[in-house]
Design a protein around this motif. Structure first.
Motif, PDB file in Angstrom:
ATOM      1  N   LEU B   6       0.864  -1.182   0.000  1.00 28.35           N
ATOM      2  CA  LEU B   6       0.000   0.000   0.000  1.00 28.35           C
ATOM      3  C   LEU B   6       0.900   1.232   0.000  1.00 28.35           C
ATOM      4  CD1 LEU B   6      -3.170   0.692   2.062  1.00 28.35           C
ATOM      5  CD2 LEU B   6      -1.384   2.420   1.954  1.00 28.35           C
ATOM      6  N   LYS B   7       0.618   2.118  -0.936  1.00 27.64           N
ATOM      7  CA  LYS B   7       1.364   3.379  -0.951  1.00 27.64           C
ATOM      8  C   LYS B   7       0.363   4.524  -0.782  1.00 27.64           C
ATOM      9  CE  LYS B   7       5.395   2.060  -3.635  1.00 27.64           C
ATOM     10  NZ  LYS B   7       6.114   2.197  -4.899  1.00 27.64           N
ATOM     11  N   ALA B   8       0.644   5.385   0.168  1.00 26.62           N
ATOM     12  CA  ALA B   8      -0.209   6.562   0.382  1.00 26.62           C
ATOM     13  C   ALA B   8       0.699   7.773   0.448  1.00 26.62           C
ATOM     14  CB  ALA B   8      -0.995   6.414   1.672  1.00 26.62           C
ATOM     15  N   ALA B   9       0.233   8.881  -0.086  1.00 33.12           N
ATOM     16  CA  ALA B   9       1.074  10.085  -0.101  1.00 33.12           C
ATOM     17  C   ALA B   9       0.222  11.339   0.052  1.00 33.12           C
ATOM     18  CB  ALA B   9       1.853  10.160  -1.418  1.00 33.12           C
ATOM     19  N   VAL B  10       0.789  12.274   0.777  1.00 35.76           N
ATOM     20  CA  VAL B  10       0.147  13.583   0.939  1.00 35.76           C
ATOM     21  C   VAL B  10       0.985  14.620   0.208  1.00 35.76           C
ATOM     22  CG1 VAL B  10      -0.280  15.406   2.631  1.00 35.76           C
ATOM     23  CG2 VAL B  10      -1.008  13.094   3.116  1.00 35.76           C
ATOM     24  N   GLY B  11       0.324  15.535  -0.479  1.00 34.95           N
ATOM     25  CA  GLY B  11       1.033  16.612  -1.170  1.00 34.95           C
ATOM     26  C   GLY B  11       0.572  17.962  -0.685  1.00 34.95           C
ATOM     27  N   THR B  92      -3.974  20.985  -0.320  1.00 39.06           N
ATOM     28  CA  THR B  92      -3.373  19.703   0.022  1.00 39.06           C
ATOM     29  C   THR B  92      -4.179  18.577  -0.625  1.00 39.06           C
ATOM     30  OG1 THR B  92      -2.516  18.335   1.839  1.00 39.06           O
ATOM     31  CG2 THR B  92      -4.657  19.370   2.194  1.00 39.06           C
ATOM     32  N   GLY B  93      -3.556  17.431  -0.723  1.00 37.95           N
ATOM     33  CA  GLY B  93      -4.238  16.288  -1.324  1.00 37.95           C
ATOM     34  C   GLY B  93      -3.668  14.988  -0.789  1.00 37.95           C
ATOM     35  N   LEU B  94      -4.473  13.941  -0.898  1.00 35.93           N
ATOM     36  CA  LEU B  94      -4.052  12.609  -0.458  1.00 35.93           C
ATOM     37  C   LEU B  94      -4.324  11.625  -1.586  1.00 35.93           C
ATOM     38  CD1 LEU B  94      -3.360  10.520   1.975  1.00 35.93           C
ATOM     39  CD2 LEU B  94      -5.834  10.308   2.154  1.00 35.93           C
ATOM     40  N   ALA B  95      -3.316  10.835  -1.924  1.00 32.11           N
ATOM     41  CA  ALA B  95      -3.490   9.805  -2.948  1.00 32.11           C
ATOM     42  C   ALA B  95      -3.115   8.456  -2.347  1.00 32.11           C
ATOM     43  CB  ALA B  95      -2.607  10.108  -4.157  1.00 32.11           C
TER      44      ALA B  95
END
Lengths: 127, 427
Positions: B6-11, B92-95
């Motif tokens: 699982l990969k999660a990232a916040v920008g 901001t965003g979350l993917a």
């Protein structure tokens, strides 16, 4: 490479001044010596009382220089239609100062002023 | 057997120009996904982009970079905290990328005029989108357009209207405006309750979108900029979801609600007296009516009223005085209430009630009341410190909304104000 002064000015001009409720801002000490965007960039509303503000802020900078070493962090004062917010650079006689309308959402502005203060401290402390 | 990756990232982008900000946000987020294709993208800008290119341009920037057809939902927020810092301006965003996951998006329009219809449309899209999913854990994140206060003729947008006559006029206007102009209460509780009927097995975390002055807020679905809508992201996966909430208010004086509007959002009388008069007495306010400033940054923030249901405190900040009545943004669902007192320390310490070690999350989504952000101001960085200590290098986003809610599968919905709601998601 940009000088420290240019980098700080950039924070004032690009991060803070475009915020609708920041009518004026500067990094200054007594006598308003310091880094200030051109007053032409300040919102028009603040200009008529600019001289009064300069004098009243001098008094406040006395407080800043006396208490900064004891950990004084922020000072606010209300002057007519304006709030003046001082975010003190730790242990110094210098503060990030912002003039905002009295009815502005101060909590929201504080977050961005804190971001600016942190960025300024980082620049000042860079070797 | 090892679990799938699982990969999660916040920008984050702090650029002022909407299009550039959209591009930078997605570029930075995808960089952190290290080449993985996102299953979904959550987008949370502050309202500033309305005047710096507009939200359509923000989305254009996002879609310049984001892989086509990535499910995207979001809405405007008052501020946010993420791994990079605390901000009241920016986007901001979350993917998230994970193989064992199916995703669907839902939307319902005209939430202020027709909340039940909006809820039904949204649920139908989610249920249809996930009907063939083989995974049993269902999670829904939704954003609903929050309360928008109409500008009253001759009065503008005011929190305190001392005149009883003008207050009554404003109360009536609010109802009319909700139907005609779609300005008024967010109706979040009605929408969420309607959705629950069809989503028994879903965990839900909710946020109400807003702007700084409660004038106009926006929701996002794919490349569309919406108003007065609900948007939602439904996820079906083998991931675990852990939901919790906290407020840490201290209850003080007790009162009885003796007259309240049908929708339970305008209280007319407390203990047989005009509600505004009695509220001011209960909070110890002396003299004439408070100014807008004294009211909003004093009473609204630090003295919410509270009712108790199922042993839980439900805080309701008083957002307006309309003559003798008081205005809430959500329902006061009891005839018994308390004046609550909430300090900055309470707000910060409430994180300790939800950040427990029960679950090692892969990522976290938090929805917290914007009133808390207004009250804490620069002290909000203390909340981030607690979040960083808990999440360490795992991504998280806290968005400051007009209202927040959580719901565990087959449970009731906890619709909250001046509280913090947490969704931990992980393997």
């Amino acid at each position: 490479m940009e000088s420290k002064e240019e980098q700080i000015l950039k924070i004032l001009q690009e991060d803070l001044m475009p915020l609708e409720d920041i009518h004026a801002c500067m990094v200054a000490k007594k006598g308003l010596e310091g880094i200030t965007p051109l007053t032409e960039k300040f919102k028009q509303e603040v200009l008529p009382i600019w001289e009064i503000l300069k004098n009243t802020m001098d008094e406040l900078f006395d407080v800043v220089s006396h208490y900064s070493e004891y950990g004084l962090d922020k000072v606010y004062f209300e002057l007519g239609e304006f709030d003046v917010m001082f975010f003190i650079l730790p242990g110094s006689d210098t503060a990030l100062v912002a003039i905002v309308p009295a009815l502005a959402n101060r909590g929201l502005l504080e977050v961005e002023l804190e971001n600016a203060r942190r960025a300024i401290i980082k620049i000042v402390e860079e070797k | 057997m090892s679990s799938p990756e699982l990969k999660a990232a916040v920008g984050l982008s702090r650029k002022w120009d909407a299009r550039e900000a959209g591009r930078e946000l997605v570029n930075k987020t995808l960089e952190r996904l290290e080449g993985a294709k996102p299953n979904f993208f959550l987008l949370f800008p502050t309202i500033h982009y309305a005047n710096h290119g507009g939200f359509k341009e923000l989305l254009n920037g996002v879609w310049d970079v984001l892989p086509k057809k990535t499910p995207l939902v979001g809405g405007t927020v008052m501020g946010f905290i993420n791994n990079m810092g605390c901000f009241t301006r920016g986007v901001t965003g979350l993917a998230v990328s994970y193989p064992n996951m199916d995703v669907a998006v839902g939307v319902g329009h005209n939430t202020k005029r027709s909340p039940a219809t909006a809820a039904k449309s949204c649920v139908e899209l989610i249920k249809n989108g996930l009907k063939n999913s083989k995974y049993k854990n269902k999670f829904l994140f939704d954003m609903i357009s929050g309360t928008e206060i109409p500008s009253m003729p001759g009065m503008g947008r005011k929190a305190v209207i001392p005149s009883d006559l003008m207050g009554k006029f404003a109360t009536k206007m609010l109802g009319v405006s909700e139907v005609i102009l779609q300005k008024g209460f967010g109706n979040e509780e009605e929408i969420l309750e309607e959705m629950l009927n069809e989503l028994d097995d879903y965990s839900i975390i909710h946020g109400s979108s807003l702007d700084v002055s409660l004038a106009k807020n926006y929701q996002f679905l794919g490349d569309k900029v919406l108003t007065d809508s609900i948007v939602s992201l439904g996820v079906s996966s083998d991931l675990n979801v852990n939901l919790s909430f906290a407020s840490r208010a201290n209850l003080t004086k007790k009162f009885k609600v003796t007259k309240i509007s049908k929708d339970r959002r305008v209280i007319h009388e407390i203990d047989g007296k005009p509600a505004s008069e009695k509220l001011l007495e209960l909070v110890g306010w002396k003299g004439k009516f408070p100014t807008d400033r004294q009211f909003t940054f004093g009473i609204t923030t630090y003295f919410p009223i509270c009712f108790i249901s199922d042993g839980k405190n439900f805080l309701r900040p008083v957002v307006g005085i309309l003559g003798g009545s008081i205005l809430l943004m959500s329902k006061f669902e009891s005839n018994e209430g308390y004046v609550a007192l909430i300090s900055g320390k309470n707000m910060i310490d409430s994180l300790d009630d939800i950040l427990t070690d029960e679950m090692a999350a892969d990522f976290g989504i938090l929805s917290s009341c914007a009133v808390r952000l207004m009250g804490l101001g620069g002290e909000v960085f203390a909340i981030r410190e607690k979040l960083m200590k808990y999440f360490k290098d795992k991504p998280f986003i806290l968005v400051n909304c007009a209202g927040e809610a959580v719901r565990k599968p087959n449970d009731r919905i906890y619709y909250l104000n001046e509280s913090i709601a947490l969704g931990l998601i992980g393997r």
